[in-house]
Design a protein around this motif. Structure first.
Motif, PDB file in Angstrom:
ATOM      1  N   VAL A   1       0.739  -1.049  -0.035  1.00 14.50           N
ATOM      2  CA  VAL A   1       0.002   0.121   0.040  1.00 14.50           C
ATOM      3  C   VAL A   1       0.956   1.266  -0.125  1.00 14.50           C
ATOM      4  CG1 VAL A   1      -1.670   1.352   1.337  1.00 14.50           C
ATOM      5  CG2 VAL A   1      -1.903  -1.312   1.205  1.00 14.50           C
ATOM      6  N   VAL A   2       0.952   1.805  -0.970  1.00 11.46           N
ATOM      7  CA  VAL A   2       1.707   3.221  -1.346  1.00 11.46           C
ATOM      8  C   VAL A   2       0.910   4.361  -0.852  1.00 11.46           C
ATOM      9  CG1 VAL A   2       3.417   2.020  -2.892  1.00 11.46           C
ATOM     10  CG2 VAL A   2       1.180   3.303  -3.775  1.00 11.46           C
TER      11      VAL A   2
ATOM     12  N   LEU B   1      -3.664   4.255 -18.313  1.00 12.65           N
ATOM     13  CA  LEU B   1      -2.264   4.483 -17.620  1.00 12.65           C
ATOM     14  C   LEU B   1      -1.732   3.375 -17.244  1.00 12.65           C
ATOM     15  CD1 LEU B   1      -3.476   7.637 -15.355  1.00 12.65           C
ATOM     16  CD2 LEU B   1      -1.886   7.726 -17.043  1.00 12.65           C
ATOM     17  N   LYS B   2      -2.619   2.233 -17.612  1.00 18.00           N
ATOM     18  CA  LYS B   2      -2.141   0.974 -17.284  1.00 18.00           C
ATOM     19  C   LYS B   2      -2.077   0.602 -15.733  1.00 18.00           C
ATOM     20  CE  LYS B   2       0.816   0.251 -21.235  1.00 18.00           C
ATOM     21  NZ  LYS B   2      -0.501  -0.257 -22.021  1.00 18.00           N
TER      22      LYS B   2
ATOM     23  N   GLY C   1       2.658   7.759 -12.240  1.00 17.73           N
ATOM     24  CA  GLY C   1       3.303   6.444 -12.437  1.00 17.73           C
ATOM     25  C   GLY C   1       3.740   6.071 -11.047  1.00 17.73           C
ATOM     26  N   LYS C   2       2.966   6.471  -9.830  1.00 18.78           N
ATOM     27  CA  LYS C   2       3.262   6.149  -8.537  1.00 18.78           C
ATOM     28  C   LYS C   2       2.596   4.830  -8.038  1.00 18.78           C
ATOM     29  CE  LYS C   2       4.362  10.748  -7.062  1.00 18.78           C
ATOM     30  NZ  LYS C   2       3.971  11.910  -6.030  1.00 18.78           N
ATOM     31  N   LEU C   3       1.672   4.346  -8.703  1.00 21.63           N
ATOM     32  CA  LEU C   3       1.042   3.080  -8.369  1.00 21.63           C
ATOM     33  C   LEU C   3       0.359   2.078  -9.648  1.00 21.63           C
ATOM     34  CD1 LEU C   3      -2.539   4.060  -8.827  1.00 21.63           C
ATOM     35  CD2 LEU C   3      -1.730   5.692  -7.222  1.00 21.63           C
TER      36      LEU C   3
ATOM     37  N   LYS D   1      -4.119  11.900 -10.117  1.00 22.20           N
ATOM     38  CA  LYS D   1      -2.652  12.320 -10.284  1.00 22.20           C
ATOM     39  C   LYS D   1      -1.533  11.536  -9.932  1.00 22.20           C
ATOM     40  CE  LYS D   1      -4.326  17.162  -9.510  1.00 22.20           C
ATOM     41  NZ  LYS D   1      -4.321  18.700  -8.594  1.00 22.20           N
ATOM     42  N   ALA D   2      -1.810  10.702  -8.934  1.00 22.36           N
ATOM     43  CA  ALA D   2      -0.612   9.751  -8.431  1.00 22.36           C
ATOM     44  C   ALA D   2      -0.487   8.663  -9.692  1.00 22.36           C
ATOM     45  CB  ALA D   2      -1.140   9.147  -7.302  1.00 22.36           C
ATOM     46  N   ALA D   3      -1.662   8.358 -10.140  1.00 19.62           N
ATOM     47  CA  ALA D   3      -1.562   7.406 -11.235  1.00 19.62           C
ATOM     48  C   ALA D   3      -0.841   7.869 -12.445  1.00 19.62           C
ATOM     49  CB  ALA D   3      -2.981   7.018 -11.545  1.00 19.62           C
TER      50      ALA D   3
END
Length: 203
Positions: free
Chosen positions: A36-37, A97-98, A67-69, A62-64
């Motif tokens: 869990v990030v 965003l995969k 590329g943060k998750l 925005k985190a997606a």
């Protein structure tokens, strides 16, 4: 193993918290060996509101983008949104965003072929629903025309148009003209535009 962001939302602050949602999602992530990030929360915000009114959802997306998750986890689809079109849009953004989506109460994981198939079916249903609404609207308009009903907004009388033109010429603010004449802003701007394009001539 995936980097997972947890998203939780409740509509009201009274007798509702996001704690139970987060606990269930943490247990699921731990059981699968995921990390869990981040945890994103919208407290006391309706699922009917768009992304611009839901800071937790906005920050998650925005985190997606950054590329943060790798995956987003929610306890139920209605935590993400109340309408099918909105859900499809949000999941479409994640898919582009995969980033996968896990929905606990459906045991749905869009990173798997079965989960992706389910969401494709949901997208087709949303498109079908929009087509039905459009068809009903067109049939309703056609029926109203056959019954001799006047469609659209009521027309503004020539006398009222002259009064609005006079108020505009006198420099009266738009909002005040709207109140005095009892018309929409679009009517005032239309008359203003017509006056500018065809100014009155003096003999």
């Amino acid at each position: 193993m995936a980097r997972v962001a947890l998203y939780a939302r409740v509509s009201t602050n009274k007798d509702q918290t996001v704690d139970n949602q987060l606990l269930a999602l943490r247990d699921w992530a731990a059981g699968r060996g995921h990390t869990v990030v981040a945890e994103f929360i919208d407290q006391g915000i309706s699922g009917a509101k768009g992304r611009d009114k839901r800071p937790g959802l906005d920050d998650m997306l925005k985190a997606a983008v950054l590329g943060k998750l790798d995956m987003v986890a929610v306890t139920a689809l209605d935590r993400l949104g109340r309408s099918l079109p909105h859900l499809i849009t949000t999941v479409g953004e994640l898919e582009a965003l995969k980033v996968g989506l896990f929905v606990r109460d459906l045991a749905l994981d869009t990173s798997t072929p079965a989960g992706q198939l389910m969401f494709n079916v949901m997208g087709s249903l949303a498109q079908f629903e929009r087509a039905l609404i459009r068809e009903r609207t067109m049939l309703g308009l056609e029926r109203a025309k056959k019954q001799g009903k006047t469609l659209g907004r009521p027309k503004v009388s020539p006398g009222k148009e002259q009064r609005i033109a006079a108020l505009l010429k006198a420099g009266t603010p738009i909002n005040r003209i709207m109140r005095l004449a009892g018309v929409a802003k679009s009517v005032v701007y239309r008359i203003k535009k017509e006056a500018e394009e065809c100014p009155a001539t003096t003999n």
